[in-house]
Design an enzyme around this catalytic site. Sequence first.
Site, PDB file in Angstrom:
ATOM      1  N   LYS A 188       0.833  -1.207   0.000  1.00  0.00           N
ATOM      2  CA  LYS A 188       0.000   0.000   0.000  1.00  0.00           C
ATOM      3  C   LYS A 188       0.869   1.259   0.000  1.00  0.00           C
ATOM      4  O   LYS A 188       0.594   2.216  -0.723  1.00  0.00           O
ATOM      5  CB  LYS A 188      -0.963  -0.016   1.197  1.00  0.00           C
ATOM      6  CG  LYS A 188      -2.086  -1.036   1.024  1.00  0.00           C
ATOM      7  CD  LYS A 188      -2.826  -1.355   2.311  1.00  0.00           C
ATOM      8  CE  LYS A 188      -3.724  -2.585   2.102  1.00  0.00           C
ATOM      9  NZ  LYS A 188      -4.301  -3.091   3.357  1.00  0.00           N
ATOM     10  N   GLN A 224      -4.648  -1.966   9.803  1.00  0.00           N
ATOM     11  CA  GLN A 224      -4.413  -3.277   9.187  1.00  0.00           C
ATOM     12  C   GLN A 224      -4.938  -4.387  10.110  1.00  0.00           C
ATOM     13  O   GLN A 224      -4.562  -4.461  11.274  1.00  0.00           O
ATOM     14  CB  GLN A 224      -2.907  -3.444   8.910  1.00  0.00           C
ATOM     15  CG  GLN A 224      -2.564  -4.682   8.115  1.00  0.00           C
ATOM     16  CD  GLN A 224      -3.110  -4.666   6.687  1.00  0.00           C
ATOM     17  OE1 GLN A 224      -3.052  -3.650   6.006  1.00  0.00           O
ATOM     18  NE2 GLN A 224      -3.659  -5.770   6.243  1.00  0.00           N
ATOM     19  N   ASP A 283     -10.986   2.185   4.493  1.00  0.00           N
ATOM     20  CA  ASP A 283     -11.361   0.775   4.358  1.00  0.00           C
ATOM     21  C   ASP A 283     -12.878   0.591   4.327  1.00  0.00           C
ATOM     22  O   ASP A 283     -13.362  -0.500   4.035  1.00  0.00           O
ATOM     23  CB  ASP A 283     -10.781  -0.037   5.529  1.00  0.00           C
ATOM     24  CG  ASP A 283      -9.581  -0.865   5.100  1.00  0.00           C
ATOM     25  OD1 ASP A 283      -9.469  -1.157   3.890  1.00  0.00           O
ATOM     26  OD2 ASP A 283      -8.774  -1.232   5.973  1.00  0.00           O
TER      27      ASP A 283
END
Length: 281
Positions: free
Chosen positions: A50, A94, A117
Site C-alpha cells: 500500500k 491493518q 477501508d
Amino acid sequence: MIIDGKAMAEEVEEEAKERVERLSARGITPGLATILVGENPASQMYIRLKHAACQRVGIRSENIFLPADSCQADLLKAIDELNSRDDVHGILLQLPLPPGLDPKEAMTAIAPEKDVDGFHPANMGSLLLGSERLVPCTPKGIIYALERLGIDLEGKEAVIVGHSNVVGKPLAAMMLNRNATVQVCHVFTKDLASHTRRGEVLVVAAGVPGLVKAEMVRKGAIVFDVGINRVDGKTVGDVDYEAVKDVAGAITPVPGGVGPLTVSMVLSQTLNAAEGEARGA
Ligand code: NAD
C-alpha cells in the site's frame, strides 16, 4: 479471457496521479496513515504494498507501528491523533489485530470521513442504504473491474461464496445497489455447487484453496477469485484456475487479479477522502 487486475490497477494509478496533481494545485497533499499492530508477516507485506503504491502516485504515506502487546487504549490514542491531523486524509487499520484487541471498537473510533477501508458502521450503513461513500476496497475493486469490462450487473445472477464483513457482505450490498440478483453462500450453505452453478458472475472469497472446481461453474461465467492461500510455497486462490478457465467467460488469476485491484482502490479511496475535504465535506 483473463482479467488482468495488475493492468487495471496501473490504469487506476495513472488516474490517481492526475487527481493528486489537481489536489496539489489547490494546496492539498493527500495523505494516508496506516496502523500496524504487531509483526504479522502477511500484514507487513500488505502495508508495504500500500505504501509503495502511494509513493508511485504521489500520496504522502506513513505507518504507525504499535508493538503486539499494546493495549486497546494505546490503539485508540493512535487513532485519535490521526483523526485530528489535517495532513492525514485516510486512515487504515491493518487487520487482523493481535489477540486481546477489539477490532470493532477500533474501526468505529476512526473518523468516518477518513475511513478508507469503509468498515466504520456509518459507512457500512450508508452502503446498505444505497449511498456508497467510502466502501471496502476489495468489493470496490471487483465492481470497478466489472465496469471496466462493460458488464452491467442489472438483472444478472451474482453468486458470492463467503459472507465476511470485509468482502462478501459489502459486495452483496454493492451488487444489490446495481440491481443484480444476489446469492451469498458460506460455510453452512448446503450443496454449494447448486448455487455456484447459477452465477453469471461468481465471486469466491472463502480462503479455501481449490474450493471451486470446473463442474461448479456456469459456462461463460465471470469469475473473481479473491482467495489468497499459500500452498507448497506458492500463492493460490480458492478456484481451481487451470480447469475453471476453460469453462468461465473471464477469470481473475491469483496472483495478479483481485489483489492489485484492492491496493489501487486504497489510493482511490484516499483521494476521495482528500477531495471530500477539498469540497468542505
Ligand atoms: P473470512 O475467513 O473472514 O471469511 C471466509 C468466508 O468463507 C466465510 O463466510 C465462510 O463461511 C466462508 N467459507 C469458508 N469455508 C467455506 C466452504 N468450505 N464453503 C463455503 N464457504 C466457506 O475471510 P475473508 O477475510 O473474507 O477472506 C477470504 C479469502 O480472501 C482469504 O483467502 C483472504 O486472504 C482473501 N482476501 C483477499 C483479498 C485480496 O485483496 N485479494 C482481500 C481480502 C481477503
